[in-house]
Design a protein around this motif. Structure first.
Motif, mmCIF file in Angstrom:
data_model
loop_
_atom_site.group_PDB
_atom_site.id
_atom_site.type_symbol
_atom_site.label_atom_id
_atom_site.label_comp_id
_atom_site.label_asym_id
_atom_site.label_seq_id
_atom_site.Cartn_x
_atom_site.Cartn_y
_atom_site.Cartn_z
ATOM 1 N N HIS A 239 0.631 -1.225 -0.056
ATOM 2 C CA HIS A 239 0.122 0.076 0.140
ATOM 3 C C HIS A 239 0.815 1.279 -0.011
ATOM 4 N N LYS A 240 0.438 2.144 -0.798
ATOM 5 C CA LYS A 240 1.221 3.696 -0.846
ATOM 6 C C LYS A 240 0.767 4.328 0.409
ATOM 7 N N ASN A 241 2.086 4.664 1.229
ATOM 8 C CA ASN A 241 1.596 5.519 2.349
ATOM 9 C C ASN A 241 2.482 6.745 2.524
ATOM 10 N N PHE A 242 2.221 7.630 1.717
ATOM 11 C CA PHE A 242 3.379 8.733 1.789
ATOM 12 C C PHE A 242 2.658 10.041 2.428
ATOM 13 N N VAL A 243 3.387 10.498 3.380
ATOM 14 C CA VAL A 243 2.829 11.607 4.072
ATOM 15 C C VAL A 243 3.433 12.891 3.405
ATOM 16 N N GLU A 244 2.503 13.627 2.969
ATOM 17 C CA GLU A 244 3.162 14.948 2.314
ATOM 18 C C GLU A 244 4.106 15.583 3.207
ATOM 19 N N THR A 245 5.013 16.192 2.715
ATOM 20 C CA THR A 245 6.000 17.041 3.482
ATOM 21 C C THR A 245 6.727 18.170 2.880
ATOM 22 N N ASP A 246 6.817 19.094 3.501
ATOM 23 C CA ASP A 246 7.800 20.199 2.806
ATOM 24 C C ASP A 246 9.031 20.164 2.572
ATOM 25 N N GLU A 247 9.459 18.777 3.478
ATOM 26 C CA GLU A 247 11.276 18.731 3.399
ATOM 27 C C GLU A 247 11.499 18.092 2.036
ATOM 28 N N VAL A 248 12.197 19.110 1.418
ATOM 29 C CA VAL A 248 12.905 18.512 0.067
ATOM 30 C C VAL A 248 14.239 18.245 0.290
ATOM 31 N N VAL A 249 14.661 17.163 -0.068
ATOM 32 C CA VAL A 249 16.088 16.379 0.100
ATOM 33 C C VAL A 249 17.089 16.792 -1.162
ATOM 34 N N LEU A 250 16.171 16.507 -2.364
ATOM 35 C CA LEU A 250 16.999 16.643 -3.472
ATOM 36 C C LEU A 250 16.191 17.583 -4.575
ATOM 37 N N LYS A 251 17.045 18.434 -5.085
ATOM 38 C CA LYS A 251 16.385 19.394 -6.226
ATOM 39 C C LYS A 251 17.304 19.549 -7.401
ATOM 40 N N VAL A 252 16.766 19.309 -8.533
ATOM 41 C CA VAL A 252 17.565 19.379 -9.868
ATOM 42 C C VAL A 252 16.905 20.387 -10.537
ATOM 43 N N ASN A 253 17.983 21.489 -10.962
ATOM 44 C CA ASN A 253 17.312 22.717 -11.752
ATOM 45 C C ASN A 253 18.273 22.759 -12.976
ATOM 46 N N ASN A 254 17.305 22.677 -14.027
ATOM 47 C CA ASN A 254 17.596 23.174 -15.510
ATOM 48 C C ASN A 254 18.879 22.293 -15.738
ATOM 49 N N LEU A 255 18.903 21.008 -15.277
ATOM 50 C CA LEU A 255 20.028 19.993 -15.719
ATOM 51 C C LEU A 255 20.237 19.684 -17.152
ATOM 52 N N ARG B 285 11.102 14.959 -2.201
ATOM 53 C CA ARG B 285 10.812 14.995 -0.714
ATOM 54 C C ARG B 285 11.178 14.050 0.071
ATOM 55 N N LYS B 286 11.388 14.249 1.271
ATOM 56 C CA LYS B 286 11.679 13.118 2.183
ATOM 57 C C LYS B 286 10.473 12.162 2.297
ATOM 58 N N SER C 138 24.948 22.196 -17.973
ATOM 59 C CA SER C 138 24.720 23.408 -17.174
ATOM 60 C C SER C 138 23.447 22.702 -16.237
ATOM 61 N N GLY C 139 23.109 23.671 -15.307
ATOM 62 C CA GLY C 139 22.155 23.258 -14.487
ATOM 63 C C GLY C 139 22.803 23.087 -13.022
ATOM 64 N N THR C 140 22.102 22.739 -11.965
ATOM 65 C CA THR C 140 22.410 22.742 -10.473
ATOM 66 C C THR C 140 21.765 21.691 -9.759
ATOM 67 N N ILE C 141 22.425 21.135 -8.729
ATOM 68 C CA ILE C 141 21.467 20.122 -7.825
ATOM 69 C C ILE C 141 21.786 20.432 -6.746
ATOM 70 N N GLU C 142 20.637 20.558 -5.750
ATOM 71 C CA GLU C 142 20.877 20.785 -4.548
ATOM 72 C C GLU C 142 20.409 19.593 -3.643
ATOM 73 N N VAL C 143 21.100 19.738 -2.588
ATOM 74 C CA VAL C 143 20.806 18.310 -1.484
ATOM 75 C C VAL C 143 20.456 19.123 -0.117
ATOM 76 N N HIS C 144 19.306 18.974 0.331
ATOM 77 C CA HIS C 144 18.801 19.799 1.403
ATOM 78 C C HIS C 144 19.126 21.310 1.401
ATOM 79 N N GLY C 145 18.611 21.846 0.142
ATOM 80 C CA GLY C 145 18.788 23.310 -0.119
ATOM 81 C C GLY C 145 20.055 23.897 -0.349
ATOM 82 N N LYS C 146 21.212 23.077 -0.382
ATOM 83 C CA LYS C 146 22.349 23.726 -0.796
ATOM 84 C C LYS C 146 22.951 23.119 -1.962
#
Length: 505
Positions: free
Chosen positions: A258-274, A287-288, A317-325
């Motif tokens: 069963h899928k059991n994901f609790v929505e969260t605002d905690e972003v662990v990885l963000k890929v931008n314009n890669l 997200r976490k 080009s592009g950037t990768i963020e881990v925990h907002g950095k």
């Protein structure tokens, strides 16, 4: 068990095994198995890894000699003196998932390798090429046979292997996990070819862990469990759930947890314009505890994207963020330092050191944790044992070489490697390739449990049911770009397929 043979017509079987057993020191690989295949029949040989499918195939091919029982080929009892050459003379051959080609030789040369026709010491290349073109025309395929096979697509290399079997005038071809490394359109082509072969009265033994394929192309089935035949019959008389129950010996009521994901605002990885030579302007937010899927046809850039995030594919080009950095990931070592692990599609070539033992493979990504000047072997063994238990690994001891594990257990060792490295972000490229249905269910549960424990996961898979069954959100890549994203109830086969074909609304 249905009495299949009584319902077949009165033709002479091409191959018949009667009460065959095969023992190795300490192991009974087959026990009292009776097996029959007729000309022009496509028979699914089903079973988990270790069930006896390979042993049965090798007996048919004359590689193994039965400990007990009889072998009849075209009605002739061959039990006492049946070997590889006899099988080849009868036209019994195999095409395997793992390529048995010489990469530097051309398609022509590979097709006739070991079977060159020579006259006065010279190979008749003109006749050889004409025969190869005739076989490809029979398969309704167009492939450049003049170039080294290493330059051909995987699907084309598999066709070369099929052509090689047909040049040998095969009456039976064992297709052993032939589609495991192929994409959907190439699998459909294999179905078409199987039907052509059946029309020419060429028999097929079809081995695949993708059960949908059995219902698509096979006429009959035989199931092996722990070396014993537990069922056979017509495919039309059974459904997928019933077949699963015969294969694993129990009802598999829920393949996907069963899928059991609790929505969260905690972003662990963000890929931008890669952007890379293969894909462009990729945006991903993970997200976490989220399981994010990526779908796409061959060449869409899925595998390259995962490798770019892992520092193993160049980007422009592009950037990768881990925990907002913002982080700089230029190599897999950088990715590991930032808590990213990759379970690759080719686990034997890229995920494991096959001739190393289990504990060594488990700790390869975190050697610094176990060594000062010398390896802390007690610590290494203790944490390896802990993770082997955690993942329900089936093995004899931690010093066992991973080459001797089943596909599902090899995959668990790769996953354990990243858990020991304390990776927060786990990327899976085709997580169940070449894994049987029982082990698939275990891998699915493991992925879901990891997400519930707070790991964040990205999955690339050609099997849409995996993406639909596991993922909270799916990105669809088309020609190097994310063409569409779906989540929740919108993760349907129709929505994904339309986008895969560039028909997104």
């Amino acid at each position: 068990m249905s009495d299949l043979n009584n319902n077949m017509d009165k033709r002479t079987p091409l191959v018949e095994l009667k009460n065959v057993s095969k023992s190795f020191p300490g192991v009974k690989a087959l026990e009292n198995v009776s097996f029959t295949i007729y000309p022009g029949e496509c028979l699914a040989l089903a079973g988990e890894n270790g069930a006896g499918k390979s042993t049965l195939s090798k007996i048919i091919l004359g590689i193994y000699t039965p400990t007990e029982g009889k072998i009849l080929i075209q009605g002739k009892d061959e039990t006492d003196s049946y070997h590889i050459k006899d099988a080849q003379n009868y036209g019994l051959n195999a095409v395997h998932q793992e390529l048995q080609l010489v990469p530097e030789l051309t398609g022509y040369e590979n097709i006739f390798l070991g079977n060159f026709e020579a006259k006065a010491g010279f190979i008749g290349k003109k006749k050889m090429k004409a025969k190869a073109r005739e076989v490809l025309a029979f398969l309704e395929m167009t492939i450049n046979l003049n170039c080294p096979v290493k330059n051909l697509r995987m699907a084309e290399q598999q066709i070369i292997q099929l052509a090689k079997a047909l040049v040998l005038e095969s009456k039976l071809i064992i297709m052993d996990e032939l589609t495991a490394v192929l994409q959907e359109k190439d699998i459909q082509n294999i179905y078409r070819i199987v039907n052509i072969l059946k029309e020419r009265k060429i028999s097929i033994i079809y081995i695949s862990h993708r059960l949908d394929e059995i219902f698509e192309v096979c006429d009959t089935y035989t199931v092996l469990v722990d070396g014993k035949m537990t069922g056979n019959g017509y495919v039309k008389d059974i459904n997928k759930d019933q077949l699963i129950e015969k294969i694993i010996g129990r009802e598999l009521t829920q393949v996907f947890p069963h899928k059991n994901f609790v929505e969260t605002d905690e972003v662990v990885l963000k890929v931008n314009n890669l952007t890379s030579p293969v894909f462009k302007d990729i945006h991903i937010t993970l997200r976490k505890g989220e399981i994010l899927g990526i779908a796409g046809l061959v060449g869409a850039g899925k595998t390259e994207l995962l490798n770019a995030i892992f520092g193993n594919h160049p980007t422009h080009s592009g950037t990768i963020e881990v925990h907002g950095k913002n982080v700089s990931i230029k190599s897999p070592l950088d990715a590991i330092k930032h808590g990213i692990g990759l379970v690759p599609d080719e686990r034997k070539a890229l995920g494991l050191a096959m001739n190393f033992d289990i504990k060594t493979n488990m700790t390869l990504a975190s050697l610094n944790e176990f060594s000062n000047i010398f390896m802390q072997k007690k610590k290494e063994r203790a944490i390896s044992l802990e993770n082997a238990d955690r993942l329900n690994l089936k093995y004899s001891n931690l010093d066992q070489y991973v080459v001797n594990l089943s596909g599902g257990n090899q995959q668990k060792v790769v996953i354990a490697k990243w858990l020991i490295a304390d990776s927060e972000i786990l990327m899976f490229d085709e997580p169940t390739r070449g894994i049987d249905i029982g082990a698939k269910s275990e891998i699915y549960k493991l992925i879901t449990d990891l997400a519930l424990a707070g790991k964040s996961i990205i999955i690339v898979s050609p099997e849409l049911e995996e993406l639909i069954g596991l993922c909270h959100k799916v990105h669809i890549m088309f020609e190097g770009k994310i063409d569409k994203s779906v989540q929740g109830d919108a993760i349907t086969q129709e929505n994904i397929i339309n986008s895969l074909l560039g028909e997104s609304s």
